[in-house]
Scaffold this motif. Structure first.
Motif, PDB file in Angstrom:
ATOM      1  N   GLU A 166      45.667  37.716  46.290  1.00 35.09           N
ATOM      2  CA  GLU A 166      46.357  38.132  45.073  1.00 35.09           C
ATOM      3  C   GLU A 166      45.650  39.280  44.352  1.00 35.09           C
ATOM      4  O   GLU A 166      45.825  39.468  43.171  1.00 35.09           O
ATOM      5  N   HIS A 169      47.529  41.848  42.112  1.00 38.47           N
ATOM      6  CA  HIS A 169      48.107  41.484  40.822  1.00 38.47           C
ATOM      7  C   HIS A 169      47.088  41.502  39.688  1.00 38.47           C
ATOM      8  O   HIS A 169      47.406  41.122  38.573  1.00 38.47           O
ATOM      9  N   LEU A 170      45.875  41.908  39.971  1.00 35.82           N
ATOM     10  CA  LEU A 170      44.857  41.946  38.926  1.00 35.82           C
ATOM     11  C   LEU A 170      45.141  43.079  37.954  1.00 35.82           C
ATOM     12  O   LEU A 170      45.621  44.141  38.330  1.00 35.82           O
ATOM     13  N   ALA A 174      41.421  41.662  33.736  1.00 36.87           N
ATOM     14  CA  ALA A 174      41.141  40.421  34.465  1.00 36.87           C
ATOM     15  C   ALA A 174      39.690  40.376  34.920  1.00 36.87           C
ATOM     16  O   ALA A 174      39.168  41.356  35.444  1.00 36.87           O
ATOM     17  N   THR A 175      39.029  39.252  34.700  1.00 34.46           N
ATOM     18  CA  THR A 175      37.649  39.069  35.168  1.00 34.46           C
ATOM     19  C   THR A 175      37.512  37.815  36.021  1.00 34.46           C
ATOM     20  O   THR A 175      36.482  37.599  36.637  1.00 34.46           O
ATOM     21  N   THR A 176      38.541  36.974  36.028  1.00 34.43           N
ATOM     22  CA  THR A 176      38.528  35.760  36.841  1.00 34.43           C
ATOM     23  C   THR A 176      39.894  35.615  37.497  1.00 34.43           C
ATOM     24  O   THR A 176      40.762  36.470  37.349  1.00 34.43           O
ATOM     25  N   GLY A 177      40.074  34.523  38.203  1.00 32.38           N
ATOM     26  CA  GLY A 177      41.370  34.263  38.805  1.00 32.38           C
ATOM     27  C   GLY A 177      41.502  34.738  40.227  1.00 32.38           C
ATOM     28  O   GLY A 177      42.591  34.675  40.798  1.00 32.38           O
ATOM     29  N   VAL A 178      40.430  35.212  40.841  1.00 36.54           N
ATOM     30  CA  VAL A 178      40.482  35.609  42.244  1.00 36.54           C
ATOM     31  C   VAL A 178      40.487  34.346  43.096  1.00 36.54           C
ATOM     32  O   VAL A 178      39.625  33.485  42.943  1.00 36.54           O
ATOM     33  N   GLU A 179      41.435  34.231  43.984  1.00 31.66           N
ATOM     34  CA  GLU A 179      41.545  33.044  44.828  1.00 31.66           C
ATOM     35  C   GLU A 179      41.221  33.391  46.273  1.00 31.66           C
ATOM     36  O   GLU A 179      41.989  34.058  46.954  1.00 31.66           O
TER      37      GLU A 179
END
Length: 221
Positions: A166, A169-170, A174-179
Protein backbone atom coordinates in the motif's frame (compact mmCIF):
# COMPACT_ATOMS: atom_id res chain seq x y z
CA UNK A 1 56.53 -45.84 55.51
CA UNK A 2 56.49 -48.38 52.70
CA UNK A 3 56.41 -47.51 49.03
CA UNK A 4 52.92 -49.03 48.87
CA UNK A 5 51.66 -46.57 51.47
CA UNK A 6 53.37 -43.70 49.66
CA UNK A 7 51.81 -44.68 46.34
CA UNK A 8 48.40 -45.05 47.95
CA UNK A 9 48.71 -41.64 49.59
CA UNK A 10 49.73 -40.01 46.34
CA UNK A 11 46.84 -41.63 44.49
CA UNK A 12 44.40 -40.45 47.16
CA UNK A 13 45.72 -36.91 46.90
CA UNK A 14 45.44 -36.99 43.12
CA UNK A 15 41.85 -38.20 43.26
CA UNK A 16 41.00 -35.48 45.78
CA UNK A 17 42.58 -32.81 43.58
CA UNK A 18 40.68 -34.03 40.54
CA UNK A 19 37.46 -33.99 42.53
CA UNK A 20 38.05 -30.39 43.60
CA UNK A 21 38.91 -29.39 40.04
CA UNK A 22 35.77 -31.06 38.70
CA UNK A 23 33.65 -29.42 41.36
CA UNK A 24 35.11 -26.03 40.51
CA UNK A 25 34.35 -26.50 36.82
CA UNK A 26 30.86 -27.66 37.63
CA UNK A 27 30.20 -24.58 39.75
CA UNK A 28 31.49 -22.35 36.95
CA UNK A 29 29.28 -24.06 34.40
CA UNK A 30 26.24 -23.87 36.66
CA UNK A 31 26.90 -20.22 37.41
CA UNK A 32 27.28 -19.40 33.74
CA UNK A 33 24.01 -21.13 32.99
CA UNK A 34 22.23 -19.26 35.79
CA UNK A 35 23.19 -15.80 34.50
CA UNK A 36 24.04 -16.74 30.94
CA UNK A 37 22.37 -16.97 27.58
CA UNK A 38 18.82 -17.69 26.56
CA UNK A 39 18.39 -20.82 24.50
CA UNK A 40 17.05 -19.91 21.06
CA UNK A 41 17.80 -23.01 18.99
CA UNK A 42 14.80 -23.71 16.79
CA UNK A 43 13.21 -20.26 17.11
CA UNK A 44 10.96 -19.21 14.26
CA UNK A 45 11.58 -15.97 12.37
CA UNK A 46 8.60 -14.47 14.21
CA UNK A 47 10.12 -15.32 17.61
CA UNK A 48 13.44 -13.82 16.52
CA UNK A 49 11.66 -10.64 15.39
CA UNK A 50 9.83 -10.36 18.72
CA UNK A 51 13.07 -10.73 20.66
CA UNK A 52 14.75 -8.17 18.41
CA UNK A 53 11.96 -5.56 18.65
CA UNK A 54 13.09 -3.84 21.92
CA UNK A 55 16.65 -3.53 20.60
CA UNK A 56 15.82 -1.46 17.50
CA UNK A 57 15.45 2.31 17.50
CA UNK A 58 15.50 5.17 15.01
CA UNK A 59 17.18 8.26 16.49
CA UNK A 60 15.47 11.53 15.75
CA UNK A 61 17.04 13.81 13.17
CA UNK A 62 19.50 16.29 14.57
CA UNK A 63 18.76 20.00 14.61
CA UNK A 64 21.14 20.42 11.69
CA UNK A 65 19.25 17.85 9.63
CA UNK A 66 15.89 19.41 10.45
CA UNK A 67 17.24 22.75 9.31
CA UNK A 68 18.42 21.19 6.06
CA UNK A 69 22.05 21.70 6.99
CA UNK A 70 24.93 19.28 6.77
CA UNK A 71 24.89 16.61 9.50
CA UNK A 72 27.80 14.59 10.83
CA UNK A 73 28.50 11.33 9.02
CA UNK A 74 28.44 9.43 12.29
CA UNK A 75 24.81 10.31 12.97
CA UNK A 76 22.96 7.01 13.08
CA UNK A 77 19.62 6.41 11.41
CA UNK A 78 19.18 2.97 12.98
CA UNK A 79 20.62 1.62 16.23
CA UNK A 80 20.57 -1.97 17.49
CA UNK A 81 20.95 -1.84 21.28
CA UNK A 82 22.15 -4.60 23.64
CA UNK A 83 19.54 -6.47 25.66
CA UNK A 84 19.51 -6.66 29.47
CA UNK A 85 21.08 -10.02 30.33
CA UNK A 86 19.25 -10.06 33.66
CA UNK A 87 15.99 -10.95 31.92
CA UNK A 88 17.54 -13.55 29.66
CA UNK A 89 18.11 -11.06 26.89
CA UNK A 90 21.40 -12.51 25.70
CA UNK A 91 20.95 -15.36 23.24
CA UNK A 92 23.03 -18.50 23.09
CA UNK A 93 23.11 -18.31 19.28
CA UNK A 94 23.26 -14.98 17.37
CA UNK A 95 20.31 -14.16 15.12
CA UNK A 96 20.63 -12.75 11.63
CA UNK A 97 19.37 -9.19 11.35
CA UNK A 98 18.71 -7.12 8.25
CA UNK A 99 18.63 -3.32 8.27
CA UNK A 100 17.24 -2.10 4.95
CA UNK A 101 16.66 1.34 3.44
CA UNK A 102 14.29 2.11 0.59
CA UNK A 103 14.05 5.33 -1.39
CA UNK A 104 10.45 6.46 -1.92
CA UNK A 105 9.89 8.64 -4.96
CA UNK A 106 6.48 10.26 -5.30
CA UNK A 107 4.86 10.77 -8.69
CA UNK A 108 1.36 11.55 -9.86
CA UNK A 109 0.96 7.82 -10.57
CA UNK A 110 1.98 6.72 -7.08
CA UNK A 111 5.16 6.07 -5.13
CA UNK A 112 8.13 4.18 -6.51
CA UNK A 113 9.98 2.14 -3.90
CA UNK A 114 13.62 1.21 -4.51
CA UNK A 115 15.96 -0.64 -2.16
CA UNK A 116 19.10 1.46 -1.71
CA UNK A 117 21.03 -0.31 1.03
CA UNK A 118 20.67 -3.55 2.99
CA UNK A 119 23.04 -4.15 5.88
CA UNK A 120 23.23 -7.67 7.36
CA UNK A 121 24.56 -8.32 10.84
CA UNK A 122 24.34 -10.93 13.59
CA UNK A 123 23.58 -10.15 17.22
CA UNK A 124 23.18 -12.08 20.46
CA UNK A 125 22.04 -9.00 22.36
CA UNK A 126 25.39 -7.91 23.82
CA UNK A 127 26.59 -5.22 21.39
CA UNK A 128 25.61 -1.80 20.13
CA UNK A 129 25.34 -1.40 16.35
CA UNK A 130 24.70 1.90 14.56
CA UNK A 131 23.91 2.33 10.86
CA UNK A 132 23.74 5.66 9.08
CA UNK A 133 21.56 6.72 6.16
CA UNK A 134 22.83 5.76 2.70
CA UNK A 135 24.40 8.52 0.59
CA UNK A 136 21.77 10.65 -1.08
CA UNK A 137 19.05 10.06 1.53
CA UNK A 138 19.99 12.56 4.21
CA UNK A 139 17.60 15.42 4.90
CA UNK A 140 19.86 17.80 2.99
CA UNK A 141 20.19 15.56 -0.05
CA UNK A 142 16.58 14.43 -0.41
CA UNK A 143 14.34 16.37 -2.76
CA UNK A 144 10.74 17.40 -2.21
CA UNK A 145 9.53 14.23 -3.93
CA UNK A 146 11.78 11.80 -2.08
CA UNK A 147 11.15 9.95 1.17
CA UNK A 148 12.76 7.07 3.05
CA UNK A 149 11.49 3.81 4.51
CA UNK A 150 13.83 1.95 6.86
CA UNK A 151 13.18 -1.37 8.56
CA UNK A 152 14.83 -3.84 10.94
CA UNK A 153 13.87 -7.47 10.47
CA UNK A 154 15.04 -10.99 11.25
CA UNK A 155 16.26 -13.63 8.84
CA UNK A 156 16.97 -13.41 5.14
CA UNK A 157 16.22 -10.55 2.76
CA UNK A 158 12.53 -9.82 2.26
CA UNK A 159 10.91 -11.44 -0.74
CA UNK A 160 8.75 -9.52 -3.19
CA UNK A 161 5.63 -10.90 -1.50
CA UNK A 162 6.79 -9.57 1.90
CA UNK A 163 7.26 -5.97 0.76
CA UNK A 164 4.58 -3.33 1.50
CA UNK A 165 1.71 -3.26 -0.98
CA UNK A 166 0.00 0.00 0.00
CA UNK A 167 2.97 2.31 -0.39
CA UNK A 168 1.24 4.15 -3.26
CA UNK A 169 -1.46 5.42 -0.90
CA UNK A 170 0.86 7.18 1.53
CA UNK A 171 0.51 10.92 1.91
CA UNK A 172 3.11 13.53 2.76
CA UNK A 173 1.95 13.49 6.40
CA UNK A 174 1.90 9.70 6.88
CA UNK A 175 4.51 8.29 9.26
CA UNK A 176 2.92 4.93 10.09
CA UNK A 177 0.53 2.47 8.53
CA UNK A 178 2.98 0.61 6.30
CA UNK A 179 1.84 -3.00 6.06
CA UNK A 180 4.53 -5.54 5.29
CA UNK A 181 3.46 -8.98 4.14
CA UNK A 182 5.39 -10.76 6.89
CA UNK A 183 5.70 -11.04 10.66
CA UNK A 184 9.51 -10.85 10.47
CA UNK A 185 9.52 -7.05 10.80
CA UNK A 186 10.78 -5.91 14.21
CA UNK A 187 10.54 -2.16 13.63
CA UNK A 188 10.28 0.37 10.83
CA UNK A 189 10.30 4.11 10.28
CA UNK A 190 8.77 6.08 7.45
CA UNK A 191 9.94 9.52 6.33
CA UNK A 192 7.43 10.39 3.58
CA UNK A 193 8.12 12.70 0.64
CA UNK A 194 7.49 16.19 2.02
CA UNK A 195 5.58 17.48 -0.98
CA UNK A 196 4.06 14.42 -2.59
CA UNK A 197 0.89 16.14 -3.80
CA UNK A 198 3.00 18.51 -5.87
CA UNK A 199 5.16 15.86 -7.61
CA UNK A 200 4.64 15.13 -11.29
CA UNK A 201 5.23 12.04 -13.41
CA UNK A 202 8.88 13.07 -13.89
CA UNK A 203 9.43 12.84 -10.11
CA UNK A 204 9.95 16.58 -9.86
CA UNK A 205 7.96 19.17 -7.89
CA UNK A 206 5.41 20.91 -10.07
CA UNK A 207 5.65 24.67 -10.11
CA UNK A 208 3.30 27.27 -11.47
CA UNK A 209 5.17 29.33 -14.08
CA UNK A 210 5.18 33.06 -13.37
CA UNK A 211 2.58 35.01 -15.25
CA UNK A 212 3.86 36.86 -18.30
CA UNK A 213 3.57 40.61 -17.63
CA UNK A 214 1.21 42.44 -19.85
CA UNK A 215 2.71 45.11 -22.13
CA UNK A 216 0.19 47.60 -20.78
CA UNK A 217 -1.53 48.38 -17.49
CA UNK A 218 -4.49 46.19 -16.52
CA UNK A 219 -6.81 49.19 -16.61
CA UNK A 220 -5.74 50.03 -20.17
CA UNK A 221 -8.87 50.37 -22.35
Amino acid sequence: MSRTHLAHGSLTSLVAALALLTAGCSETADGAEAVGCRENDGWSAKQQAQWLRPTASFPEATAAEKAGESAADEDAAVVIHPRDTADGGQLCEPVTVQVEFWELTATTAGTDMTSVLRYQLATDGTEDRAIGLPPGLSAKERGACTGVLMAVYAGARLTEAELPKEIDHLTSTATTGVEFGTDRISAYKLVPPPDREQCNADRQPTTTPPATPLPWPRDHP
